[in-house]
Design an enzyme around this catalytic site. Structure first.
Site, mmCIF file in Angstrom:
data_model
loop_
_atom_site.group_PDB
_atom_site.id
_atom_site.type_symbol
_atom_site.label_atom_id
_atom_site.label_comp_id
_atom_site.label_asym_id
_atom_site.label_seq_id
_atom_site.Cartn_x
_atom_site.Cartn_y
_atom_site.Cartn_z
ATOM 1 N N GLY A 131 5.397 -9.182 -4.345
ATOM 2 C CA GLY A 131 5.187 -10.039 -5.509
ATOM 3 C C GLY A 131 4.329 -9.444 -6.607
ATOM 4 O O GLY A 131 4.582 -9.666 -7.792
ATOM 5 N N HIS A 132 3.319 -8.672 -6.214
ATOM 6 C CA HIS A 132 2.334 -8.286 -7.240
ATOM 7 C C HIS A 132 2.819 -7.187 -8.184
ATOM 8 O O HIS A 132 2.118 -6.810 -9.108
ATOM 9 C CB HIS A 132 0.987 -7.928 -6.603
ATOM 10 C CG HIS A 132 0.937 -6.583 -5.967
ATOM 11 N ND1 HIS A 132 0.284 -5.523 -6.561
ATOM 12 C CD2 HIS A 132 1.421 -6.117 -4.803
ATOM 13 C CE1 HIS A 132 0.382 -4.470 -5.769
ATOM 14 N NE2 HIS A 132 1.069 -4.808 -4.699
ATOM 15 N N CYS A 163 -7.582 14.279 -6.987
ATOM 16 C CA CYS A 163 -8.814 13.515 -7.145
ATOM 17 C C CYS A 163 -8.557 12.016 -7.180
ATOM 18 O O CYS A 163 -9.471 11.236 -7.000
ATOM 19 C CB CYS A 163 -9.539 13.949 -8.405
ATOM 20 S SG CYS A 163 -10.376 15.496 -8.119
ATOM 21 N N GLY A 179 4.586 -5.711 0.547
ATOM 22 C CA GLY A 179 5.529 -4.619 0.754
ATOM 23 C C GLY A 179 5.200 -3.778 1.977
ATOM 24 O O GLY A 179 6.100 -3.370 2.715
#
Lengths: 143, 385
Positions: free
Chosen positions: B198-199, B323, B69
């Site tokens: 894809g992930h 954080c 992406g």
């Protein structure tokens, strides 16, 4: 990213809570940066008999509050001033670089509580630094 | 472990892995080679291209595989800026984009371009009227994300596409969180360029794609060989691309059922938290959001602490606290909604995926209240409230 000692002090924090009628109370930090620490001290005969804290913040903020209060309990005031941010970090086996400011905040919360005690009792504690500008603001300009 | 961070990444599905493995082991050919091993690899890449095209209603000639992406966003934005620099130097995006878009815009601003960052309302939505008003004669690109990665809000893409096309400005959308989860038809929505990855849909990391509508000319980004019809050089990630194609095909085939299932879990968890834990509120529009996204602020506590204690109970999620962002500022998305810093620091994102069950929701709803209570007990903001 955190040492086992940090995780221990985060998951089982020592000295959480308030001290009613504390000899000195100090609050530092701000919600903008995500860390607020308040330290309560009970001081008798120049010795810190008890220390407690309340903290809004990340894992490191809670762990440094826990460790700092643990380190000053039973100490004389000059001894308590030796509990610096470095001492707190060392006792926790270090902190990730982005979390060093949490240890600075812990030191400043202790100092703020000691200043409150000194003011209430019309005392002067030798070696106690003046209040600093907000730690976070300073770090932000350095970043 | 109970994994509620599917917007960060997803595990690779077994069917997808099986599709990819041969191209790492036995069918390892370079897709540019002429012998059968190469042709086999080439065929796998083209099959995947057809799957990807089908999922977003595109033609195969409009799909270009990338490393993911971020590369697709960089290519679309920098490529359009470069190609159209003589037409104008003004670009429009939103304040809540992913850093792959925002930091690319900032880079262009340092290199002679001007950018407008559109605000969003308290629900996280861009106002199309405001977008249209921001268009200038020298505007060359509009980039608005399809679905936000933190709050899951779905933007009015059809309206934005309509405006962009009517005003003759290229429209890019970062659809990394949307493709495979909600229907996305690029031509119908008048999208000129679209990034996908894809992930986020059960394919491995390292494979994504950029859709570029036929006729849209953008500058080349990766120079080298003649892969991807000479528009994106580099030896094809055959296994990754094959996996991406299969993952897209499966996601599309199962979308309706899976979205319905995720939505039920989402609403159950959302109500379970909001009704049982006081001083909490949902970030982002309640309905106009991804079926699997929940983002809730817990007042008086800080997000990283919450994540660490949840992790201690075997639950993985994420937060917009400073954080976890590696800076001192909390999430730019939550700040853009108008949240004060302390409420942005106390946010929790729960992103539901295909492997989450009702039992996972039970565990989360059981573990969360005592953790929140414990952190509040410790908080000076809670005792001062």
């Amino acid at each position: 990213m955190y040492s086992e000692k940090v995780m221990d002090h985060f998951t089982n924090p020592r000295n959480v809570g308030k001290i009613e009628g504390a000899s000195g109370v100090g609050t530092v930090g701000n919600a903008r940066c995500g860390d607020i620490m308040r330290v309560y001290l009970k001081i008798e005969g120049g010795v810190i008999e008890d220390a407690k804290f309340e903290t809004f913040g990340c894992g490191a903020a809670v762990a440094t509050s826990s460790m700092a209060t643990e380190l000053v309990k039973g100490r004389t005031l000059p001894e308590a001033l030796e509990v610096t941010n470095q001492a707190v970090m060392d006792a926790l086996d270090g902190l990730p670089p982005v979390k060093v400011h949490c240890s600075c905040l812990a030191e400043e919360a202790l100092h703020a509580a000691l200043r409150d005690y000194a003011k209430k009792n019309g005392l002067e504690i030798e070696g106690l630094p003046e209040p600093k500008e907000d730690t976070h603001e300073r770090e932000e300009t350095e970043a | 472990m109970i994994y509620f961070d599917n917007a960060a990444t997803t595990p690779v599905r077994r069917e997808v892995l099986e599709k990819a493995l041969p191209f790492l082991e036995t069918a390892y050919g370079n897709a540019s080679s002429v012998y059968s091993l190469g042709r086999e690899a080439k065929k796998a890449v083209e099959t995947a291209r057809a799957e990807a095209a089908a999922v977003i209603g595109a033609d195969v000639s409009e799909i270009f595989f990338t490393s993911g992406g971020t590369e697709a966003d960089n290519w679309a934005i920098k490529g359009a800026a470069e190609a159209l620099k003589d037409k104008g130097r003004h670009l429009i995006t939103t304040a809540i984009e992913h850093h792959a878009v925002l930091h690319t815009f900032e880079y262009l601003e340092k290199n002679g371009y001007e950018a407008t960052y559109l605000p969003v309302d308290k629900d996280g939505l861009v106002d199309p009227k405001e977008l249209e008003a921001a268009i200038r004669p020298d505007t060359i690109l509009i980039s608005v994300m399809f679905a936000n990665n933190e709050i899951g809000v779905l933007q009015p893409i059809a309206e934005i596409g309509e405006i962009s096309r009517r005003r003759g400005v290229l429209f890019h959308t970062d659809a990394v969180q949307a493709v495979g989860h909600v229907p996305v038809n690029a031509p119908e929505l008048k999208i000129d360029m679209l990034s996908l990855s894809g992930h986020k849909l059960y394919a491995p990391k390292g494979a994504g794609a950029l859709y570029v509508r036929r006729g849209v000319k953008i500058a080349q980004f990766m120079h080298g060989g003649a892969q991807e019809r000479k528009r994106r050089a580099g030896t094809e990630n055959v296994a990754g691309v094959a996996a991406l194609g299969e993952a897209l095909r499966l996601a599309s085939a199962e979308m309706e059922l899976e979205a319905e299932r995720a939505r039920k879990l989402r609403d159950r968890i959302t109500d379970g938290i909001l009704n049982n834990i006081p001083h909490t509120f949902l970030n982002g529009h309640r309905e106009k959001r991804l079926p699997g996204n929940i983002n809730i602020s817990f007042e008086y506590i800080e997000g990283e602490s919450l994540l660490l204690l949840l992790d201690g109970k075997g639950i993985a999620a994420s937060s917009g606290s400073a954080c976890t962002s590696g800076s001192l500022d909390p999430s730019h998305v939550l700040l853009a909604l108008g949240l004060p810093h302390e409420k942005a620091h106390g946010s929790l994102r729960i992103s539901i995926g295909r492997f989450n069950t009702e039992e996972d929701a039970d565990a989360l709803l059981r573990e969360l209240p005592p953790i929140v209570a414990r952190l509040r007990e410790m908080s000076p903001l809670w005792s001062d409230r």
